[in-house]
Design an enzyme around this catalytic site. Structure first.
Site, mmCIF file in Angstrom:
data_model
loop_
_atom_site.group_PDB
_atom_site.id
_atom_site.type_symbol
_atom_site.label_atom_id
_atom_site.label_comp_id
_atom_site.label_asym_id
_atom_site.label_seq_id
_atom_site.Cartn_x
_atom_site.Cartn_y
_atom_site.Cartn_z
ATOM 1 C CG HIS A 40 -72.162 83.020 -22.578
ATOM 2 N ND1 HIS A 40 -71.351 83.308 -21.495
ATOM 3 C CD2 HIS A 40 -71.524 82.561 -23.468
ATOM 4 C CE1 HIS A 40 -70.024 83.387 -22.106
ATOM 5 N NE2 HIS A 40 -70.165 82.869 -23.306
ATOM 6 C CG HIS A 79 -72.142 80.422 -27.592
ATOM 7 N ND1 HIS A 79 -71.537 81.626 -28.277
ATOM 8 C CD2 HIS A 79 -71.385 80.198 -26.157
ATOM 9 C CE1 HIS A 79 -70.542 81.945 -27.601
ATOM 10 N NE2 HIS A 79 -70.396 81.062 -26.405
HETATM 11 P P1 AMP Z 1 -67.439 82.969 -24.812
HETATM 12 O O1 AMP Z 1 -66.302 82.825 -25.515
HETATM 13 O O2 AMP Z 1 -68.255 81.512 -24.941
HETATM 14 O O3 AMP Z 1 -67.281 83.395 -23.388
HETATM 15 O O4 AMP Z 1 -68.561 83.735 -25.855
HETATM 16 C C1 AMP Z 1 -68.706 85.129 -25.324
HETATM 17 C C2 AMP Z 1 -69.435 85.518 -26.479
HETATM 18 O O5 AMP Z 1 -69.705 86.959 -26.190
HETATM 19 C C3 AMP Z 1 -68.574 85.742 -28.001
HETATM 20 O O6 AMP Z 1 -69.107 84.900 -28.994
HETATM 21 C C4 AMP Z 1 -68.582 87.080 -28.248
HETATM 22 O O7 AMP Z 1 -68.785 87.479 -29.633
HETATM 23 C C5 AMP Z 1 -69.872 87.604 -27.474
HETATM 24 N N1 AMP Z 1 -69.938 88.930 -27.212
HETATM 25 C C6 AMP Z 1 -68.779 89.879 -26.484
HETATM 26 N N2 AMP Z 1 -69.297 91.021 -26.476
HETATM 27 C C7 AMP Z 1 -70.517 90.999 -26.529
HETATM 28 C C8 AMP Z 1 -71.495 92.201 -26.866
HETATM 29 N N3 AMP Z 1 -71.274 93.296 -26.370
HETATM 30 N N4 AMP Z 1 -72.805 91.619 -27.275
HETATM 31 C C9 AMP Z 1 -73.202 90.674 -27.656
HETATM 32 N N5 AMP Z 1 -72.307 89.440 -27.915
HETATM 33 C C10 AMP Z 1 -70.925 89.906 -27.224
#
Ligand code: AMP
Length: 114
Positions: free
Chosen positions: A100, A102
């Site tokens: 993903h 950001h």
């Molecule tokens: P990373 O740490 O780069 O893997 O980022 C994962 C991101 O996913 C974090 O910023 C979380 O806040 C976000 N996240 C986790 N669960 C959800 C969800 N159900 N909907 C939207 N974002 C999410």
């Protein structure tokens, strides 16, 4: 392959605040926003980590990044700017094992990142 929360969002099994969707990507707001605008963009064809991109078709990879730029533009972030973050593995603090990007914007960022 581990089923992640993003697989479930893509399958429609859990809700997400979607901001953009087409045949290739889904973009939705992060549940724990770190900036006034914090959106995640995922490819519909699953990739687990950044490293895997080297084995994918150039067009697939290019299209993903083009969509990230389009979504950022649609969010109105172009003029002031924004930051794209892609975390990989333990040191990168990747917590969801589904690639993903950001998109973070709406405030002044600092450098270096933590
Ligand atoms: P990373 O740490 O780069 O893997 O980022 C994962 C991101 O996913 C974090 O910023 C979380 O806040 C976000 N996240 C986790 N669960 C959800 C969800 N159900 N909907 C939207 N974002 C999410």
């Amino acid at each position: 392959m581990e089923e992640t929360i993003f697989d479930k969002i893509l399958a429609g099994d859990i809700p997400a605040d979607k901001v953009f969707e087409d045949d290739h990507v889904l973009a939705f707001r992060d549940v724990n926003p770190r900036a006034p605008v914090h959106v995640l963009v995922i490819p519909k064809k699953k990739v687990v980590t950044f490293t895997e991109l080297k084995d994918r078709e150039t067009e697939e990879v290019g299209l993903f990044f083009q969509r990230v730029a389009e979504v950022a533009e649609q969010l109105g972030l172009d003029e002031e700017g924004y930051r794209i973050v892609m975390n990989k593995g333990k040191h990168g603090q990747q917590t969801v094992h589904y690639i993903h990007a950001h998109i973070l914007g709406g405030r002044q960022m600092s450098w270096p990142p933590g």
